[in-house]
Enzyme design. Structure first.
Site, PDB file in Angstrom:
ATOM      1  NE  ARG A 155       6.687   2.480   1.881  1.00  0.00           N
ATOM      2  CZ  ARG A 155       6.935   3.768   1.640  1.00  0.00           C
ATOM      3  NH1 ARG A 155       7.870   4.402   2.348  1.00  0.00           N
ATOM      4  NH2 ARG A 155       6.258   4.434   0.727  1.00  0.00           N
ATOM      5  CE  LYS A 179       7.435   0.507  -1.277  1.00  0.00           C
ATOM      6  NZ  LYS A 179       6.211   0.189  -2.038  1.00  0.00           N
ATOM      7  CG  HIS A 274       2.018   6.905  -0.330  1.00  0.00           C
ATOM      8  ND1 HIS A 274       0.724   6.781   0.118  1.00  0.00           N
ATOM      9  CD2 HIS A 274       2.624   5.734  -0.008  1.00  0.00           C
ATOM     10  CE1 HIS A 274       0.567   5.600   0.678  1.00  0.00           C
ATOM     11  NE2 HIS A 274       1.701   4.949   0.614  1.00  0.00           N
ATOM     12  CE1 TYR A 283      -1.393   1.069   3.392  1.00  0.00           C
ATOM     13  CE2 TYR A 283       0.046   2.971   3.464  1.00  0.00           C
ATOM     14  CZ  TYR A 283      -0.279   1.704   3.878  1.00  0.00           C
ATOM     15  OH  TYR A 283       0.524   1.070   4.783  1.00  0.00           O
TER      16      TYR A 283
END
Length: 307
Positions: A155, A179, A274, A283
């Site tokens: 990312r 994340k 993910h 995605y």
């Protein structure tokens, strides 16, 4: 042009507390925190215009009015869903804190929008983009960023947050904090490692102020997210690519090319970081013709008898 509406403390205080909560306790990214701030501020301004100056005065019909007003203002379905998600999460937090008895946004749905499938670059376009030589340190730094982004599928925030200690040149991997502060290790690939070896000695020429892998060649400080976006866009133009180049597109290209070659959705999910496989399925979208070819070649019931 409409003047911005001042938000009273009866609304703003709870927003500020919630933003601190998601930043400090949930450790969400600065970009996510800013998105919540923007959406909740817009909603609070609309509430003031509706003479609602306390969160406990907000009722279900008011939430529907806020959504309708946002829609009439030209907000697209995806942005409308983002605004409503921010409001619902914020109100859930208020209920958990004892500020509200119930969440007035519960049971309300936003208009459905078509699923957006991110675009990717084909392998030839990636090769064309990466055709940057060793003329100057700035070019070497940018080529290295492109190689690491595409080679590890990071990312944008993960790329800019990389420190020297996160790179293991011997093992050929990078440690990433994704994340939700979830850590993962990702292989870097031969090309990314080669360009990191080119960049590291040049990096020291700029007296870097911290341990960031990618720094400004002017200040020696860590590169910002916006700076990386601008550099990627610039190289897309310089290299004569017809499509807009951005970090998200390179990450998606990484995932798509891996999935096309391996067909291993679970592995790609792990590499991308993910939490849910459904995210990866969207995605790393493959066009139906490619899937049909795989099916025809592999499934026993699909193979046609030769005439």
């Amino acid at each position: 042009m409409n003047q911005p509406i001042d938000i009273p403390e009866t609304l703003s205080t709870a927003i500020e507390q919630f933003l601190r909560y998601i930043q400090v306790e949930r450790r969400l990214s600065p970009v996510t925190v800013e998105n919540y701030h923007r959406q909740l501020t817009a909603l609070a301004q609309m509430m003031v215009a509706m003479n609602i100056c306390e969160w406990k005065s907000l009722e279900s019909q008011h939430v529907r009015m806020l959504l309708a007003k946002s829609h009439r203002s030209g907000l697209q379905p995806t942005s409308l869903a983002l605004r409503f998600s921010a409001l619902r999460s914020f109100l859930d937090w208020q209920v958990a804190q004892g500020m509200l008895d119930v969440n007035p946004a519960k049971g309300i749905r936003t208009p459905k929008s078509g699923r957006h499938l991110p675009k990717n670059m084909d392998v030839d376009e990636v090769s064309q983009l990466m055709n940057i030589d060793l003329k100057d340190p700035l070019s070497v730094r940018d080529r290295t960023m492109l190689e690491v982004m595409y080679g590890a599928g990071l990312r944008l925030s993960e790329l800019t947050n990389l420190n020297i200690s996160d790179i293991d040149m011997n093992e050929g991997e990078v440690r990433v904090l994704g994340k939700g502060s979830k850590e993962r290790k990702v292989p870097l690939g031969r090309k990314a490692l080669e360009w990191l070896q080119n960049w590291f000695p040049m990096r020291e020429l700029y007296a870097p102020e911290d341990k960031a892998v990618f720094i400004s060649t002017q200040s020696g400080k860590r590169l910002s997210v916006r700076s990386v976006q601008k550099r990627f866009e610039l190289w897309g133009i310089k290299q004569g690519l017809s499509s807009h180049v951005n970090p998200h597109k390179l990450r998606h290209s990484f995932a798509t090319h891996l999935l096309e070659s391996s067909g291993d959705l679970r592995a790609v999910q792990e590499l991308l970081g993910h939490a849910n496989l459904s995210t990866t399925q969207v995605y790393t979208h493959l066009d139906f013709q490619h899937l049909a070819k795989v099916y025809d070649a592999a499934h026993p019931r699909a193979k046609r008898e030769k005439s």
